[in-house]
Design a protein around this motif. Structure first.
Motif, mmCIF file in Angstrom:
data_model
loop_
_atom_site.group_PDB
_atom_site.id
_atom_site.type_symbol
_atom_site.label_atom_id
_atom_site.label_comp_id
_atom_site.label_asym_id
_atom_site.label_seq_id
_atom_site.Cartn_x
_atom_site.Cartn_y
_atom_site.Cartn_z
ATOM 1 N N ALA A 103 -3.381 4.296 -10.113
ATOM 2 C CA ALA A 103 -2.082 4.859 -10.518
ATOM 3 C C ALA A 103 -1.835 4.562 -12.002
ATOM 4 O O ALA A 103 -1.366 5.425 -12.759
ATOM 5 N N ALA A 104 -2.164 3.325 -12.427
ATOM 6 C CA ALA A 104 -1.994 2.953 -13.841
ATOM 7 C C ALA A 104 -2.873 3.842 -14.731
ATOM 8 O O ALA A 104 -2.464 4.278 -15.810
ATOM 9 N N ARG A 105 -4.060 4.123 -14.250
ATOM 10 C CA ARG A 105 -4.999 4.991 -14.979
ATOM 11 C C ARG A 105 -4.400 6.389 -15.182
ATOM 12 O O ARG A 105 -4.702 7.076 -16.155
ATOM 13 N N HIS A 106 -3.541 6.787 -14.228
ATOM 14 C CA HIS A 106 -2.868 8.089 -14.340
ATOM 15 C C HIS A 106 -1.526 7.968 -15.060
ATOM 16 O O HIS A 106 -0.709 8.885 -15.019
ATOM 17 N N GLY A 107 -1.278 6.807 -15.652
ATOM 18 C CA GLY A 107 -0.088 6.672 -16.498
ATOM 19 C C GLY A 107 1.080 5.936 -15.874
ATOM 20 O O GLY A 107 2.121 5.779 -16.522
ATOM 21 N N VAL A 119 0.824 -1.213 0.000
ATOM 22 C CA VAL A 119 0.000 0.000 0.000
ATOM 23 C C VAL A 119 0.859 1.265 0.000
ATOM 24 O O VAL A 119 0.499 2.269 -0.623
ATOM 25 N N THR A 120 2.038 1.219 0.644
ATOM 26 C CA THR A 120 2.894 2.409 0.683
ATOM 27 C C THR A 120 3.403 2.740 -0.719
ATOM 28 O O THR A 120 3.364 3.898 -1.154
ATOM 29 N N GLY A 121 3.861 1.713 -1.438
ATOM 30 C CA GLY A 121 4.407 1.925 -2.782
ATOM 31 C C GLY A 121 3.346 2.372 -3.781
ATOM 32 O O GLY A 121 3.557 3.337 -4.527
ATOM 33 N N VAL A 122 2.201 1.690 -3.785
ATOM 34 C CA VAL A 122 1.176 2.074 -4.769
ATOM 35 C C VAL A 122 0.621 3.461 -4.430
ATOM 36 O O VAL A 122 0.279 4.234 -5.333
#
Ligand SMILES: Cc1cc2nc3c(=O)[nH]c(=O)nc-3n(C[C@H](O)[C@H](O)[C@H](O)COP(=O)(O)OP(=O)(O)OC[C@H]3O[C@@H](n4cnc5c(N)ncnc54)[C@H](O)[C@@H]3O)c2cc1C
Length: 384
Positions: A185-189, A32-35
């Motif tokens: 995060a993937a959705r934001h690139g 959770v910290t990394g994502v």
């Protein structure tokens, strides 16, 4: 617009991009910290990559008590800053950030004595409720009589429980939530690749300019270039600091926490229960049609990837829960057991893990390199 889907095709394309592009931020660790750090950076328009040697939420972030809470027991340690910060995050998650994933859950604090205990616990819970500030997504705590408790929680022993105070926290499917943050995060690139392990740092002079990683599916090396590398490796932090030949400003002590899972019929109660133990607290947490009961808090030095629960861990949980339950829980009723490892930032070498702070540490052991560890699931946004 980027896709939020993570899968084999997306991974193939991520691996190719990792090898050819230069990123503003490379995150090591998909807990959770990394994502959370990856989402924060990507949503600010930075070019972000994230790698995890296993899978998203494969570490501690899928093995927690699944509570989004201020941490009542930290009040007793006078850690007001940590409690206030976590309560603020809890209120935001329940009301605004992800109300579809984080749901309120009520807990009974059983009392075994008539006046003194009620005053002490009541004052603590009033402070707990007050520390969240003016955002109030969850109800205020409530005093309950013995008669009310008998109706709400018939499984609590009538001979010793003289009443209770009900308060509210929140709960989440931790792995699902971590995966949702990764997909956002993937959705934001953000470029996300699992089964890619960071092995060493790429340096230009003293500056870290990327990471040499290995695709664990093909065994191929990948040189990932990044202006800044952020390590969010939780309990793997010490191991990686050593591998990366960094002198870190902190060490991470591991503390094992075990939970047992029981069918809904094992405990008759309309609310969860919190019990004070000699070293910490024990939660009886309603979880859909099941109960999660835990946890333990013992020092650990074994395999990081596969911590296991011992017979003693399970017996400890049963014994603690059975102090207040009638009928008592039996080992045969247990339908699942899981163990997780808390990453506790070890600022005092001789301290027992129970007393170590749940606060996080942000360390910059080399230019271009930051490592973050410690903290709680609830405060992942504050850490990143
Ligand atoms: C029993 C227990 C109960 C808990 N209950 C709660 C609770 O109810 N509420 C709460 O707020 N907090 C709780 N916590 C704390 C919380 O779960 C953790 O603080 C949080 O999950 C830590 O997340 P993380 O991302 O820092 O670490 P992790 O989730 O462990 O992520 C680290 C990641 O780094 C990856 N990694 C390691 N080495 C490499 C490498 N070489 N290359 C790439 N990736 C690598 C790992 O695969 C892993 O996925 C609990 C913890 C435990 C153990």
């Amino acid at each position: 617009m980027f896709l939020s889907q993570l899968g084999p095709d997306q991974r193939d394309s991520a691996i190719s991009q990792l090898a050819i592009e230069e990123f503003d931020i490379l995150v090591i660790g998909g807990g959770v910290t990394g994502v959370g750090a990856a989402l924060d950076a990507a949503s600010r328009g930075l070019k972000v990559a994230l790698i995890d040697s296993q899978d998203i939420a494969a570490g501690t972030s899928s093995r927690s008590s699944k509570l989004i809470h201020g941490g009542l027991r930290y009040l007793e340690q006078y850690d007001f800053k940590l409690v206030r910060e976590a309560l603020h995050e809890r209120e935001l998650m329940v009301s605004t950030l992800c109300p579809h994933l984080v749901k309120p859950v009520g807990f009974l604090f059983p009392l075994t004595e008539k006046f003194k205990e009620r005053t002490y616990v009541g004052a603590g819970l009033a402070l707990y409720d007050a520390l969240r500030g003016f955002q109030r997504a969850l109800p205020w705590h409530k005093h309950l009589s013995q008669r009310q408790i008998n109706e709400i929680a018939p499984s609590l022993r009538h001979d010793i429980v003289t009443g209770a105070i009900k308060y509210f926290d929140a709960q989440v499917d931790d792995a699902r939530h971590t995966m949702s943050v990764a997909r956002t995060a993937a959705r934001h690139g953000a470029i996300i690749a699992t089964r890619v392990a960071a092995e060493s740092l790429i340096r230009e002079g003293k500056r870290v300019v990327g990471v040499s990683a290995r695709d664990l599916e093909t065994n191929k090396k990948i040189a990932i270039k990044a202006k800044a590398t952020i390590m969010c490796a939780g309990i793997w932090s010490d191991e990686l600091h050593k591998k990366f030949e960094l002198t870190a400003g902190y060490g991470v002590t591991m503390s094992k926490g075990v939970h047992i899972v029981l069918p809904g019929s094992a405990i008759k109660s309309d609310a969860g229960v919190i019990l004070k133990t000699a070293v910490s607290v024990l939660f009886l947490i309603p979880w859909g049609d099941k109960w999660i009961v835990g946890t333990t808090d013992t020092p650990y030095e074994g395999d990081r990837a596969e911590p296991y629960a011992s017979r003693e861990d399970v017996q400890y949980i049963l014994d603690q829960a059975n102090r207040v339950l009638e009928p008592k829980l039996k080992a045969e009723e247990i339908i699942g057991v899981y163990a997780g490892l808390r990453p506790l930032v070890a600022n005092i070498k001789s301290a027992t893990t129970t007393k170590l702070s749940r606060e996080h540490t942000v360390d910059r052991p080399a230019p271009g390199f930051v490592s973050i560890a410690g903290g709680k699931y609830t405060t992942y946004r504050v850490m990143g």
